[in-house]
Scaffold this active site. Structure first.
Site, short mmCIF file in Angstrom:
data_model
loop_
_atom_site.label_atom_id
_atom_site.label_comp_id
_atom_site.label_asym_id
_atom_site.label_seq_id
_atom_site.Cartn_x
_atom_site.Cartn_y
_atom_site.Cartn_z
N ASP A 203 -10.36 22.57 115.39
CA ASP A 203 -10.73 21.67 116.49
C ASP A 203 -10.98 22.41 117.80
O ASP A 203 -10.76 21.85 118.89
CB ASP A 203 -9.65 20.59 116.70
CG ASP A 203 -9.48 19.68 115.50
OD1 ASP A 203 -10.47 19.47 114.79
OD2 ASP A 203 -8.37 19.19 115.28
N ALA A 204 -11.44 23.65 117.72
CA ALA A 204 -11.62 24.46 118.93
C ALA A 204 -13.04 24.98 119.09
O ALA A 204 -13.28 25.82 119.96
CB ALA A 204 -10.63 25.62 118.94
#
Length: 300
Positions: free
Chosen positions: A244-245
């Site tokens: 999720d980065a």
């Protein structure tokens, strides 16, 4: 009983884009970039129909440009244009790409059991609002086979367990490698491995059901409820090895209150998720995104 198979509509047709190309450029900012690119296209006989540019800082920052242009006999003349453009690119230290507007990108949609993001993409594709070809849908469940096949789209069921994950990924790569241009994780509730991501660098879009960087990982609506937030959101981003980065493409939010429980937050969030993901996919399909470091420049 016969089954209706839905086919996409091309609202404007493809003929008006047969000779259209899109150029994306990024390079260190300096004077003369726009003039050099415009003059080059003019000398090639191209007509610029749209031009957008952005600089991070005119004094030593990065410069980004997206140009759409028409060129007669594009298929025949584009290779020589690209070859000749290298002298401009070398002069300005450019990273650049040229895409034919008439060549639709091929999409693979990965999905688990929730259908709202998948449905939004199917509806936009069927209406002709998503200029892409949905080549396949891959799922670790068989729940949506009838729905997907009613659109005439191949559906591949590949179960995933801890013991079979490596074999499942091998099958996924066999189905997609060289056959699709973009992978979409439309609420696909499995983590893809670095090996898979490497095959599709900056070509995997995920929808995360929170306003990143808040509430990374699992159960973000529960996390949001526990924190008592007054806004919830969704984030579409390119997938990287760090969970999720990856570079954020699009986000949106909606106001909520203390009266909303986790189930209500999920219900509200589904609408945000489907719209945010559809926008991100559309922008990628139309060559509107440039990735720089861990950010995107979106010409929208």
């Amino acid at each position: 009983m016969s089954q209706t198979v839905y086919q996409p509509q091309d609202a404007k047709g493809r003929d008006d884009k047969a000779n259209r190309a899109r150029m994306l450029v990024s390079c260190p900012d300096r004077a003369g970039i726009v003039a050099a690119v415009s003059q080059f296209l003019y000398e090639q006989g191209a007509n610029i129909v749209q031009s957008d540019q952005y600089t991070m800082d005119p004094e030593g920052g990065m410069f980004f440009m997206r140009i759409e242009f028409d060129l007669q006999n594009l298929e025949q003349n584009l290779p020589s244009l690209q070859e000749d453009f290298t002298r401009i690119a070398d002069r300005f230290e450019m990273r650049w790409s040229v895409y034919r507007a008439s060549r639709k990108k091929r999409l693979a949609i990965f999905v688990s059991k929730e259908d709202h993001c998948l449905l939004e993409l199917l509806w936009q594709w069927q209406a002709g609002d998503l200029e892409a070809d949905i080549a396949m849908v891959i799922s670790n469940h068989n729940d949506m086979r009838a729905l997907v096949e009613s659109f005439g789209i191949p559906y591949h069921h590949i179960p995933v367990t801890a013991e079979t994950k490596a074999e499942a990924e091998r099958q996924q790569l066999e189905l997609t490698s060289g056959k699709v241009d973009l992978v979409i994780l439309a609420r696909y509730m499995q983590i893809v491995t670095p090996k898979f991501i490497e095959r599709f660098t900056n070509r995997i879009i995920n929808i995360h059901h929170s306003f990143l960087p808040a509430f990374v990982g699992g159960k973000p609506y529960q996390q949001a409820y526990d924190r008592g937030v007054k806004l919830i959101g969704a984030t579409a981003h390119y997938v990287t090895a760090e969970l999720d980065a990856g570079p954020i493409i699009e986000q949106d939010v909606q106001r909520v209150s203390h009266r909303d429980n986790v189930a209500e937050l999920k219900r509200i969030g589904r609408h945000i998720e489907r719209i945010v993901l559809a926008r991100a996919v559309k922008w990628h399909a139309e060559d509107r995104l440039v990735v720089y470091q861990n950010k995107t420049v979106a010409f929208v």
